[in-house]
Motif scaffolding. Structure first.
Motif, PDB file in Angstrom:
ATOM      1  N   SER B  55      34.836  39.800  38.288  1.00  0.00           N
ATOM      2  CA  SER B  55      36.109  39.252  38.725  1.00  0.00           C
ATOM      3  C   SER B  55      37.156  40.360  38.838  1.00  0.00           C
ATOM      4  CB  SER B  55      36.570  38.162  37.748  1.00  0.00           C
ATOM      5  OG  SER B  55      37.718  37.507  38.234  1.00  0.00           O
ATOM      6  N   GLY B  56      37.117  41.289  37.870  1.00  0.00           N
ATOM      7  CA  GLY B  56      38.053  42.406  37.883  1.00  0.00           C
ATOM      8  C   GLY B  56      37.812  43.323  39.071  1.00  0.00           C
ATOM      9  N   LYS B  57      36.543  43.613  39.334  1.00  0.00           N
ATOM     10  CA  LYS B  57      36.180  44.457  40.464  1.00  0.00           C
ATOM     11  C   LYS B  57      36.735  43.892  41.772  1.00  0.00           C
ATOM     12  CE  LYS B  57      33.908  48.128  39.442  1.00  0.00           C
ATOM     13  NZ  LYS B  57      34.393  49.421  39.950  1.00  0.00           N
ATOM     14  N   LYS B  58      36.812  42.576  41.814  1.00  0.00           N
ATOM     15  CA  LYS B  58      37.247  41.900  43.038  1.00  0.00           C
ATOM     16  C   LYS B  58      38.760  41.671  43.059  1.00  0.00           C
ATOM     17  CE  LYS B  58      33.204  41.417  44.620  1.00  0.00           C
ATOM     18  NZ  LYS B  58      32.900  42.040  45.881  1.00  0.00           N
ATOM     19  N   ASN B  59      39.442  42.150  42.036  1.00  0.00           N
ATOM     20  CA  ASN B  59      40.890  41.909  41.942  1.00  0.00           C
ATOM     21  C   ASN B  59      41.221  40.430  42.073  1.00  0.00           C
ATOM     22  OD1 ASN B  59      41.566  44.655  41.689  1.00  0.00           O
ATOM     23  ND2 ASN B  59      41.249  44.884  43.900  1.00  0.00           N
ATOM     24  N   GLU B  60      40.473  39.614  41.382  1.00  0.00           N
ATOM     25  CA  GLU B  60      40.650  38.175  41.551  1.00  0.00           C
ATOM     26  C   GLU B  60      41.827  37.649  40.740  1.00  0.00           C
ATOM     27  OE1 GLU B  60      36.062  36.815  42.553  1.00  0.00           O
ATOM     28  OE2 GLU B  60      36.884  36.417  40.580  1.00  0.00           O
ATOM     29  N   PRO B  61      42.445  36.594  41.239  1.00  0.00           N
ATOM     30  CA  PRO B  61      43.501  35.951  40.460  1.00  0.00           C
ATOM     31  C   PRO B  61      42.925  35.274  39.211  1.00  0.00           C
ATOM     32  CG  PRO B  61      43.029  34.680  42.446  1.00  0.00           C
ATOM     33  CD  PRO B  61      42.244  35.947  42.549  1.00  0.00           C
ATOM     34  N   GLU B  62      43.823  34.963  38.299  1.00  0.00           N
ATOM     35  CA  GLU B  62      43.425  34.405  37.012  1.00  0.00           C
ATOM     36  C   GLU B  62      42.625  33.108  37.163  1.00  0.00           C
ATOM     37  OE1 GLU B  62      43.733  36.018  34.300  1.00  0.00           O
ATOM     38  OE2 GLU B  62      43.041  34.453  32.926  1.00  0.00           O
ATOM     39  N   LYS B 105      34.300  52.122  49.136  1.00  0.00           N
ATOM     40  CA  LYS B 105      34.665  50.888  49.831  1.00  0.00           C
ATOM     41  C   LYS B 105      35.288  51.299  51.165  1.00  0.00           C
ATOM     42  CE  LYS B 105      36.595  46.529  49.981  1.00  0.00           C
ATOM     43  NZ  LYS B 105      35.892  45.473  50.657  1.00  0.00           N
ATOM     44  N   SER B 174      35.816  37.251  48.949  1.00  0.00           N
ATOM     45  CA  SER B 174      36.745  37.909  48.009  1.00  0.00           C
ATOM     46  C   SER B 174      38.126  38.045  48.623  1.00  0.00           C
ATOM     47  CB  SER B 174      36.256  39.309  47.627  1.00  0.00           C
ATOM     48  OG  SER B 174      34.894  39.308  47.405  1.00  0.00           O
ATOM     49  N   GLU B 175      38.154  38.459  49.892  1.00  0.00           N
ATOM     50  CA  GLU B 175      39.432  38.579  50.579  1.00  0.00           C
ATOM     51  C   GLU B 175      40.117  37.228  50.685  1.00  0.00           C
ATOM     52  OE1 GLU B 175      38.924  42.061  53.856  1.00  0.00           O
ATOM     53  OE2 GLU B 175      37.539  40.389  53.990  1.00  0.00           O
ATOM     54  N   ARG B 178      41.894  36.101  47.679  1.00  0.00           N
ATOM     55  CA  ARG B 178      43.188  36.764  47.497  1.00  0.00           C
ATOM     56  C   ARG B 178      44.218  36.310  48.533  1.00  0.00           C
ATOM     57  NH1 ARG B 178      39.695  41.257  46.588  1.00  0.00           N
ATOM     58  NH2 ARG B 178      40.066  42.017  48.692  1.00  0.00           N
TER      59      ARG B 178
END
Lengths: 253, 500
Positions: B55-62, B105, B174-175, B178
């Motif tokens: 989840s962190g790698k993907k910069n995901e919201p909480e 990336k 993932s995009e 976000r």
């Protein structure tokens, strides 16, 4: 062109082989249409299948040479590429495959084996149209699936269209006249003449009836009985067979 | 309920040697190569930390992280299903990697800028040149958008702008999480609930990437959308996630094709695909699956546990699943339609090929809840070698769904005498007005057919390919043109060495 020498063949596998061909010898030179007649069970269809290389037939002795090549050493598709065509007594259905697709792939496979360039879709369609017209076959029929839903007569006409498209040097036609009405017989006969009557081609014409031979005039007629050629003559032999029957002719022979 | 089973075993000892020889020949897997792109792994094993890492790698919201963690905790309480007719060694879920991404990336405006190594792989795959023609500025070239998923992360997305002009959103999931969190939140896990099954729950916890498509009301998507999935890192489970939303009166056709390099290790794949179609919307979803099936001795190959489901939510909505499954060692896959809308339509067209030691248990579920809803199921199973091929399908008609119609046809084709074909239809009807038809056939390629085709000049494998393609034609014709050609080649490649 085709030299069959002392050919012995069995069917039924290694467990209980049944001898069918028992020393058959026959030479068919280029330019000849050679009719094979004979009673049921004499080995006519076995001869056709052995020449085509059908699995389940075991050659136990003898040889077959085709244009100097050992025919029996070749796989069925290699025999086809070498120029041998087998007209089936019972053409087989291939569901989901159109005649056009089937024949184009078959022809291009033969051409590849012979080191020739494959035909494009357009070139092939033109060829197919010409040959279908020759046999008075609707192009729509060629778009249908291979032999699926075809009547007996349609199947035999389709066999002849296939022969026209593949343009073999040698055709073995196994009772191509069975199941044909008079009109279809005439069309098929004319097709055989126009496709195969040529100084560099030859035909082995397996038939029961004189009526096809009235259209496709054979140069030679042989009688096949009990696995051997028992008599060979000119077209008049077929007429005698028709008039007098196999028993009388063979007793005379 | 009927259970039609066909299995023959004779001359096993005698043909065993032949089969192995033939199979060894077939083991030269066309796509059996690997690339050298560096991979960044999450540590081996699966814990809450793994989920947080991804989840962190993907910069995901909480909210996304919470959703994943909930799924992970649920998954831990679930049991791996064992009802399918497949067998495989027990999977050690702690002995696998759950995240691998290319180190760099890359964000690209076009495929020309693609990493040459990845480009080389795509070329080797024979990916339809349509994309490349468009990129080269070839006029009139049919546009196919590619969202290339390489080792879990999208590395190239093209044509996004043209799609955006039409209002179509085509992004990696993932995009989308976000950039369009509301849209994603509304539907993610609504069609395939987190608790739906073991593999779906696992996917929810650790999915690495995938595709998101949103087609707004009244829009006909201007091009076929396609994604190529690849699994590349050794011992890495792949967990793709796809969500496609078709609003009222919209249309989209989506193509998915896959292949993977040769590996000795078994690779776990558990994707989830969710589709939703509103009133008068249509989604066409096509798959050609060519993952590594293992070698001729049954060693290696992908385990493919996929959950695909469509919600035909709107009246007159329609979803068509078309799949050509030739790969994977084990396939467990039932693309389904929940037909909630009145007059909604579900279709399932499938060709599944198994060879050597492959096992496939695949089919569909058509759940009729809407009045006058209709479904069509055409399944063509082709078994060769020592493989096992099962069609498993459910047609359910709910009590309030009147005038439902279903037609099911399941055909099996056997090559050789050591393979198995099974048809397991389940029919549950709770409304007496339903018309349900089921037809099933089992046949073998006959020696007569083979000899006939060979006598006309076709080599044995060409003859088999021709007959098999004829058998599968009713399904292949449902594929978009670009895929149909590739699929025919795949069928032939998959069955190499299976006869003779």
């Amino acid at each position: 062109m085709l030299e069959i020498t002392n050919l012995h063949a069995t069917v039924g596998g290694p467990d209980k082989p049944t001898p069918i061909l028992k020393g058959l010898t026959l030479h068919v030179p280029a330019g000849e249409i050679h009719a094979i007649m004979g009673p049921n069970g004499a080995g006519k269809s076995t001869l056709a299948n052995v020449l085509g290389g059908k699995p389940g037939y075991e050659v136990t002795a003898g040889s077959v040479t085709f244009n100097g090549q050992d025919l029996l050493a070749l796989d069925p598709h290699e025999r086809a590429a070498a120029g041998l065509f087998l007209g089936f007594q019972y053409p087989v259905e291939i569901p989901g495959v159109s005649n056009v697709q089937f024949l184009r792939e078959a022809l291009n496979s033969q051409r590849r084996q012979r080191g020739e360039e494959p035909l494009s879709g357009g070139e092939f369609l033109k060829l197919a149209k010409d040959k279908a017209a020759l046999l008075q076959m609707d192009m729509d029929m060629l778009k249908r699936q291979v032999n699926v839903g075809f009547s007996g007569g349609e199947k035999k006409r389709a066999e002849m269209v296939q022969m026209g498209i593949l343009n073999p040097a040698f055709a073995v036609l196994d009772e191509t006249d069975s199941g044909l009405d008079i009109d279809a017989l005439r069309i098929v006969g004319a097709g055989i003449n126009s496709i195969m009557r040529s100084p560099d081609k030859a035909v082995l014409l397996i038939t029961h009836y004189q009526r096809l031979l009235d259209v496709v005039r054979p140069d030679k007629v042989s009688v096949l009985a009990d696995g051997r050629i028992v008599e060979t003559g000119g077209p008049e032999l077929a007429l005698r067979l028709e008039a007098e029957g196999y028993d009388t002719v063979m007793a005379d022979g | 309920m009927t259970d039609l089973q066909t299995r023959s075993q004779s001359d096993v000892a005698e043909t065993d040697v032949e089969a192995r020889e033939a199979a060894a020949k077939a083991a030269d897997y066309e796509h059996g190569w690997s690339s050298d792109i560096e991979t960044e792994f999450a540590e081996k094993g699966l814990t809450e930390d793994t989920v947080r890492f991804i989840s962190g790698k993907k910069n995901e919201p909480e909210w996304m992280l919470e959703w994943r963690l909930k799924a992970f905790r649920l998954w831990q309480t679930m049991e791996e299903p064992d009802w399918a007719k497949v067998g495989y060694p027990k999977i050690d879920y702690q002995d696998a990697y759950y995240y691998a991404a290319p180190k760099k990336k890359i964000e690209l405006g076009s495929l020309d800028e693609l990493d040459p190594e990845i480009k080389r792989i795509y070329d080797k795959l024979g990916i339809p040149l349509g994309e490349q023609e468009v990129l080269a500025g070839v006029k009139g070239a049919k546009k196919v958008a590619v969202d290339a998923v390489f080792d879990s992360v999208s590395v190239a997305t093209s044509f996004r702008e043209e799609l955006l002009r039409a209002g179509v959103i085509f992004l990696s999931i993932s995009e989308a999480i976000r950039e369009y969190p509301d849209l994603v939140r509304k539907w993610l896990g609504r069609i395939v609930p987190v608790r739906d099954n073991y593999f779906a729950a696992l996917n929810c916890a650790v999915f690495s990437d995938g595709t998101f498509v949103y087609v707004p009301e009244g829009v006909r998507c201007p091009m076929e959308l396609s994604t190529y999935f690849r699994i590349n890192a050794e011992n890495t489970g792949q967990f793709e996630r796809t969500l496609i939303i078709a609003e009222k009166g919209s249309y989209v056709s989506y193509l998915e094709g896959c292949t993977a390099p040769m590996r000795d290790e078994n690779q776990l794949h558990a994707a989830v695909v969710e589709l939703v179609a509103m009133d008068d919307a249509e989604i066409k979803y096509s798959t050609v699956q060519n993952w590594y099936p293992g070698n001729a001795d049954g060693v290696g190959g992908i385990y493919n546990f996929v959950t695909k489901r469509a919600l035909c939510q709107g009246d007159r909505s329609k979803v068509s699943w078309t799949q050509v499954e030739t790969g994977s060692a084990v396939t467990w896959k039932y693309p389904s339609c929940v037909l909630n809308g009145e007059d909604s339509v579900g279709e399932f067209y499938s060709v599944a090929v198994t060879n050597n030691f492959q096992q496939a248990d695949t089919g569909t579920k058509m759940i009729h809840n809407g009045k006058n809803s209709r479904s069509t199921i055409i399944s063509k199973g082709i078994s060769a070698g020592k493989s096992s091929n099962t069609y498993r399908g459910l047609v359910r008609v709910g009590p309030t769904a009147s005038n439902v119609r279903n037609f099911t046809q399941c055909d099996s084709l056997l090559l050789g005498d050591q393979c198995g074909a099974h048809t397991v239809p389940y029919i549950e009807v709770k409304n007496p007005s339903a018309q349900i038809e089921h037809e099933a056939t089992t046949s073998k390629i006959s020696d007569e057919q083979l000899f006939y085709a060979m006598q006309r000049g076709l080599g044995e494998e060409e003859a088999v390919a021709l007959i098999v393609n004829g058998f599968a034609k009713d399904v292949l014709k449902e594929l978009p043109m670009e895929f149909a050609v590739e699929a025919q080649k795949l069928l032939a490649i998959s069955l190499e060495g299976s006869v003779g």
